[in-house]
Design a protein around this motif. Structure first.
Motif, PDB file in Angstrom:
ATOM      1  N   ARG A  85      70.871  45.056  33.032  1.00  0.00           N
ATOM      2  CA  ARG A  85      70.759  46.497  33.496  1.00  0.00           C
ATOM      3  C   ARG A  85      71.314  47.242  32.244  1.00  0.00           C
ATOM      4  N   ARG A 142      74.446  52.066  31.310  1.00  0.00           N
ATOM      5  CA  ARG A 142      74.619  51.561  32.806  1.00  0.00           C
ATOM      6  C   ARG A 142      75.882  51.448  32.255  1.00  0.00           C
ATOM      7  N   GLU A 143      75.934  49.946  31.436  1.00  0.00           N
ATOM      8  CA  GLU A 143      77.242  49.320  31.767  1.00  0.00           C
ATOM      9  C   GLU A 143      78.102  50.078  31.233  1.00  0.00           C
ATOM     10  N   SER A 157      79.459  52.515  34.086  1.00  0.00           N
ATOM     11  CA  SER A 157      80.429  51.650  34.649  1.00  0.00           C
ATOM     12  C   SER A 157      81.614  50.947  34.414  1.00  0.00           C
ATOM     13  N   ALA A 184      70.039  45.481  38.121  1.00  0.00           N
ATOM     14  CA  ALA A 184      69.280  46.000  37.933  1.00  0.00           C
ATOM     15  C   ALA A 184      68.013  46.978  39.582  1.00  0.00           C
ATOM     16  N   THR A 227      66.617  53.303  38.042  1.00  0.00           N
ATOM     17  CA  THR A 227      68.200  54.259  37.972  1.00  0.00           C
ATOM     18  C   THR A 227      68.398  54.635  36.901  1.00  0.00           C
ATOM     19  N   THR A 228      68.483  55.560  36.269  1.00  0.00           N
ATOM     20  CA  THR A 228      69.374  55.907  35.048  1.00  0.00           C
ATOM     21  C   THR A 228      70.297  56.405  34.827  1.00  0.00           C
ATOM     22  N   VAL A 229      71.497  57.030  34.460  1.00  0.00           N
ATOM     23  CA  VAL A 229      72.342  57.374  33.811  1.00  0.00           C
ATOM     24  C   VAL A 229      72.419  58.892  34.084  1.00  0.00           C
TER      25      VAL A 229
END
Length: 238
Positions: free
Chosen positions: A132, A136-137, A140, A208, A212-214
């Motif tokens: 990913r 994101r890493e 998380s 992932a 998907t994004t943060v």
């Protein structure tokens, strides 16, 4: 009457294309584990004909069932409903994009067979194999560190969408769950640990999903949710 051993729940919101892969893959994977299973599609107010697709599959296989909601109720509430309506003694759920490799389903269900109350895949254990983005890493790992520090959890990865439960045991916790969306996964693990439930966490192969994004508001939401649960447990005693 045949007893259903496993209920697999797939939460869905406008995921028709992913369902076209997830349903046949689920049937194949579950058939290799148990002869007695059902698949519940927890469809949460979709507008992309996801429900119609599920009903088409149901005509071919009675083990597939649709739990439809006309209005968006949130992932957590959809999971609560599906667990309550499940017929299996073991209940599992996983993300419709199959981000966690389905080869781990045997281990997920096997842990409950062995006597664990909850089993969960982990993207953050040393042997986990994940891909990913860096953003994101970091988000998380920071989030899970906060959960472990502030809420006293011993789990490494709270948000992996690949979990299984002893249904009878988990039903006693559901009334206490307050979150109706993404924080549901964390809350159920934290509250289960407070009750002394046995949890098995194991590393998984995970990729992932697309798109998907943060976002900054997601980071603030994570912190707020952790603080809210801390208050509920330590101050309001809920």
């Amino acid at each position: 009457m045949t007893v259903t051993e496993v209920t697999a729940i797939i939460p869905v919101f406008n995921d028709r294309k992913s369902l076209e892969i997830a349903i046949p893959t689920s049937i194949k994977s579950l058939s290799e584990i148990t002869p007695s299973f059902e698949i519940l599609i927890a469809e949460d107010g979709s507008s992309d004909s996801s429900a119609e697709l599920v009903n088409e599959y149901k005509k071919q296989d009675s083990r597939i069932n649709l739990l439809h909601s006309d209005d968006r109720q949130g992932r957590g509430r959809a999971l609560n409903r599906a667990i309550r309506e499940a017929r299996g003694n073991i209940v599992c759920y996983y993300d419709v994009d199959l981000a966690t490799d389905m080869r781990h389903l045997q281990e997920l269900i096997g842990a409950i067979r062995q006597g664990y109350d909850i089993s969960t895949g982990s993207r953050l254990m040393p042997d986990s194999d994940i891909v990913r983005t860096g953003g994101r890493e970091i988000a998380s790992r920071t989030y899970n560190l906060l959960v472990r520090t502030m809420l006293g959890s011993r789990v490494f990865d709270h948000q992996c969408g690949f979990k299984a439960f002893n249904r009878e045991r988990i039903l006693t916790i559901l009334p206490a769950i307050r979150d109706n969306h993404w924080f549901w996964d964390t809350e159920i693990l934290v509250r289960a640990q407070k009750k002394g439930y046995r949890i098995r966490e194991f590393p998984v192969h995970w990729r992932a999903g697309k798109g998907t994004t943060v976002r900054l508001k997601d980071v603030f939401a994570m912190g707020s949710a952790i603080m809210r649960l801390w208050w509920q447990i330590h101050v309001s005693k809920d």
